[in-house]
Design a protein around this motif. Structure first.
Motif, PDB file in Angstrom:
ATOM      1  N   LYS A   1       0.817  -1.216   0.000  1.00 34.97           N
ATOM      2  CA  LYS A   1       0.000   0.000   0.000  1.00 34.97           C
ATOM      3  C   LYS A   1       0.847   1.261   0.000  1.00 34.97           C
ATOM      4  CE  LYS A   1      -3.546  -2.374   2.591  1.00 34.97           C
ATOM      5  NZ  LYS A   1      -4.094  -2.557   3.916  1.00 34.97           N
ATOM      6  N   SER A   2       1.874   1.302   0.840  1.00 33.26           N
ATOM      7  CA  SER A   2       2.674   2.518   0.937  1.00 33.26           C
ATOM      8  C   SER A   2       4.104   2.169   1.342  1.00 33.26           C
ATOM      9  CB  SER A   2       2.071   3.472   1.977  1.00 33.26           C
ATOM     10  OG  SER A   2       2.171   2.894   3.264  1.00 33.26           O
ATOM     11  N   GLU A   3       4.989   3.037   1.018  1.00 40.30           N
ATOM     12  CA  GLU A   3       6.398   2.879   1.388  1.00 40.30           C
ATOM     13  C   GLU A   3       6.759   3.970   2.391  1.00 40.30           C
ATOM     14  OE1 GLU A   3       8.285   0.300   0.610  1.00 40.30           O
ATOM     15  OE2 GLU A   3       6.523  -0.457  -0.425  1.00 40.30           O
ATOM     16  N   GLU A   4       6.443   3.732   3.640  1.00 41.59           N
ATOM     17  CA  GLU A   4       6.772   4.690   4.682  1.00 41.59           C
ATOM     18  C   GLU A   4       8.257   4.606   4.990  1.00 41.59           C
ATOM     19  OE1 GLU A   4       4.246   3.156   7.657  1.00 41.59           O
ATOM     20  OE2 GLU A   4       2.467   4.113   6.875  1.00 41.59           O
ATOM     21  N   PRO A   5       8.884   5.733   5.247  1.00 38.82           N
ATOM     22  CA  PRO A   5      10.318   5.691   5.574  1.00 38.82           C
ATOM     23  C   PRO A   5      10.543   4.972   6.902  1.00 38.82           C
ATOM     24  CG  PRO A   5       9.439   7.900   5.913  1.00 38.82           C
ATOM     25  CD  PRO A   5       8.343   7.088   5.293  1.00 38.82           C
ATOM     26  N   PHE A   6      11.682   4.310   6.989  1.00 36.62           N
ATOM     27  CA  PHE A   6      12.049   3.606   8.211  1.00 36.62           C
ATOM     28  C   PHE A   6      13.149   4.405   8.883  1.00 36.62           C
ATOM     29  CE2 PHE A   6      14.466   0.410  10.599  1.00 36.62           C
ATOM     30  CZ  PHE A   6      13.451  -0.053  11.405  1.00 36.62           C
ATOM     31  N   ALA A   7      12.948   4.731  10.150  1.00 42.70           N
ATOM     32  CA  ALA A   7      13.912   5.571  10.855  1.00 42.70           C
ATOM     33  C   ALA A   7      14.695   4.761  11.882  1.00 42.70           C
ATOM     34  CB  ALA A   7      13.187   6.725  11.556  1.00 42.70           C
ATOM     35  N   TRP A   8      15.958   5.087  12.000  1.00 43.88           N
ATOM     36  CA  TRP A   8      16.828   4.476  13.004  1.00 43.88           C
ATOM     37  C   TRP A   8      17.867   5.519  13.406  1.00 43.88           C
ATOM     38  CZ3 TRP A   8      21.826   4.526  11.384  1.00 43.88           C
ATOM     39  CH2 TRP A   8      22.063   4.531  10.007  1.00 43.88           C
ATOM     40  N   SER A   9      18.483   5.307  14.556  1.00 47.89           N
ATOM     41  CA  SER A   9      19.513   6.222  15.041  1.00 47.89           C
ATOM     42  C   SER A   9      20.451   5.459  15.976  1.00 47.89           C
ATOM     43  CB  SER A   9      18.878   7.415  15.782  1.00 47.89           C
ATOM     44  OG  SER A   9      18.114   6.960  16.888  1.00 47.89           O
ATOM     45  N   ARG A  10      21.485   6.122  16.410  1.00 53.31           N
ATOM     46  CA  ARG A  10      22.449   5.610  17.388  1.00 53.31           C
ATOM     47  C   ARG A  10      23.043   4.266  16.969  1.00 53.31           C
ATOM     48  NH1 ARG A  10      22.971   2.716  22.196  1.00 53.31           N
ATOM     49  NH2 ARG A  10      20.968   1.755  21.778  1.00 53.31           N
ATOM     50  N   LEU A  11      23.504   4.192  15.726  1.00 51.94           N
ATOM     51  CA  LEU A  11      24.101   2.954  15.216  1.00 51.94           C
ATOM     52  C   LEU A  11      25.498   2.758  15.789  1.00 51.94           C
ATOM     53  CD1 LEU A  11      24.393   0.570  13.178  1.00 51.94           C
ATOM     54  CD2 LEU A  11      25.227   2.273  11.550  1.00 51.94           C
ATOM     55  N   ARG A  12      25.767   1.530  16.227  1.00 54.30           N
ATOM     56  CA  ARG A  12      27.105   1.167  16.695  1.00 54.30           C
ATOM     57  C   ARG A  12      27.343  -0.303  16.374  1.00 54.30           C
ATOM     58  NH1 ARG A  12      30.233   3.009  22.025  1.00 54.30           N
ATOM     59  NH2 ARG A  12      32.083   1.792  21.598  1.00 54.30           N
ATOM     60  N   LEU A  13      28.415  -0.576  15.642  1.00 51.69           N
ATOM     61  CA  LEU A  13      28.791  -1.930  15.265  1.00 51.69           C
ATOM     62  C   LEU A  13      30.260  -2.108  15.627  1.00 51.69           C
ATOM     63  CD1 LEU A  13      28.106  -4.619  13.854  1.00 51.69           C
ATOM     64  CD2 LEU A  13      28.684  -3.524  11.674  1.00 51.69           C
ATOM     65  N   ASP A  14      30.530  -2.981  16.599  1.00 51.15           N
ATOM     66  CA  ASP A  14      31.888  -3.149  17.120  1.00 51.15           C
ATOM     67  C   ASP A  14      32.304  -4.607  17.121  1.00 51.15           C
ATOM     68  OD1 ASP A  14      32.315  -0.397  17.934  1.00 51.15           O
ATOM     69  OD2 ASP A  14      30.955  -0.784  19.602  1.00 51.15           O
ATOM     70  N   VAL A  15      33.608  -4.814  16.915  1.00 49.78           N
ATOM     71  CA  VAL A  15      34.222  -6.124  17.108  1.00 49.78           C
ATOM     72  C   VAL A  15      35.334  -5.932  18.117  1.00 49.78           C
ATOM     73  CG1 VAL A  15      35.495  -8.030  16.063  1.00 49.78           C
ATOM     74  CG2 VAL A  15      33.718  -6.860  14.762  1.00 49.78           C
ATOM     75  N   LEU A  16      35.221  -6.620  19.229  1.00 48.78           N
ATOM     76  CA  LEU A  16      36.229  -6.546  20.295  1.00 48.78           C
ATOM     77  C   LEU A  16      36.923  -7.888  20.369  1.00 48.78           C
ATOM     78  CD1 LEU A  16      37.471  -5.068  22.742  1.00 48.78           C
ATOM     79  CD2 LEU A  16      35.608  -5.985  24.108  1.00 48.78           C
ATOM     80  N   GLU A  17      38.225  -7.893  20.063  1.00 46.82           N
ATOM     81  CA  GLU A  17      38.988  -9.123  20.144  1.00 46.82           C
ATOM     82  C   GLU A  17      39.592  -9.226  21.529  1.00 46.82           C
ATOM     83  OE1 GLU A  17      41.698  -9.508  16.909  1.00 46.82           O
ATOM     84  OE2 GLU A  17      40.099  -9.439  15.430  1.00 46.82           O
ATOM     85  N   GLN A  18      39.252 -10.282  22.221  1.00 47.60           N
ATOM     86  CA  GLN A  18      39.721 -10.477  23.589  1.00 47.60           C
ATOM     87  C   GLN A  18      40.785 -11.566  23.606  1.00 47.60           C
ATOM     88  OE1 GLN A  18      36.216 -11.303  25.879  1.00 47.60           O
ATOM     89  NE2 GLN A  18      35.301  -9.343  25.400  1.00 47.60           N
ATOM     90  N   PRO A  19      41.968 -11.264  24.130  1.00 54.06           N
ATOM     91  CA  PRO A  19      43.021 -12.269  24.154  1.00 54.06           C
ATOM     92  C   PRO A  19      42.696 -13.418  25.117  1.00 54.06           C
ATOM     93  CG  PRO A  19      43.674 -10.336  25.398  1.00 54.06           C
ATOM     94  CD  PRO A  19      42.348 -10.014  24.747  1.00 54.06           C
TER      95      PRO A  19
END
Length: 161
Positions: free
Chosen positions: A140-158
């Motif tokens: 029926k409609s293409e409403e915009p999709f909103a998002w915020s505060r993006l964070r994508l991390d990889v932490l390598e732990q020894p």
């Protein structure tokens, strides 16, 4: 369109970024984002999957009831949010975390501060993961999709000696 058991194919997806190859056997991958439902009757999806789109975490949230479904392992309900319905346009904090232990990945899902159990999985070799968000397709409609505060991390732990 609100199907009984959702499938990833029912969603319009927006890829937000990929991790480098996760080779360290004691790594942590974290994807944090605030998503905003456009309608109370339209599911939203948050996920982080490998290149085959078969392993990782993918959840769908139905704002009307607070239902949280697992889309990576058969689409079953893994729980319900306690504060529902979710209001359109109001940010919903989501935190998906993968802890790697050798070939095994243990998963954690947190939505609005509530923790949900999520199945672990196994994967050989290095893993490159892609983070995405989206909403249920609607002819029926293409409403915009909103998002915020993006964070994508990889932490390598020894490994401890």
């Amino acid at each position: 369109m609100n199907t009984l058991i959702p499938d990833l194919a029912h969603f319009q997806l927006e890829e937000l970024g990929s991790t480098p190859a996760v080779e360290q056997y004691n790594a942590e991958v974290s994807f944090k984002i605030d998503i905003e439902p456009s309608r109370v009757t339209r599911r939203i999806v948050v996920g982080i999957l490998d290149e085959s789109r078969k392993r990782g975490i993918t959840i769908a949230i139905y704002p009307a009831t607070g239902e949280v479904c697992d889309l990576s392992n058969g689409g079953g309900v893994i729980g319900y949010l306690s504060r529902t319905p979710l209001a359109p346009g109001v940010p919903v904090p989501c935190d998906l975390t993968l802890y790697r232990f050798g070939h095994n990945f243990v998963c954690s899902v947190r939505v609005q501060g509530e923790i949900f159990l999520y199945p672990a999985f196994s994967m050989d070799g290095s893993a490159k993961l892609t983070a995405f968000v989206g909403q249920e397709k609607d002819s029926k409609s293409e409403e915009p999709f909103a998002w915020s505060r993006l964070r994508l991390d990889v932490l390598e732990q020894p490994v401890a000696a």
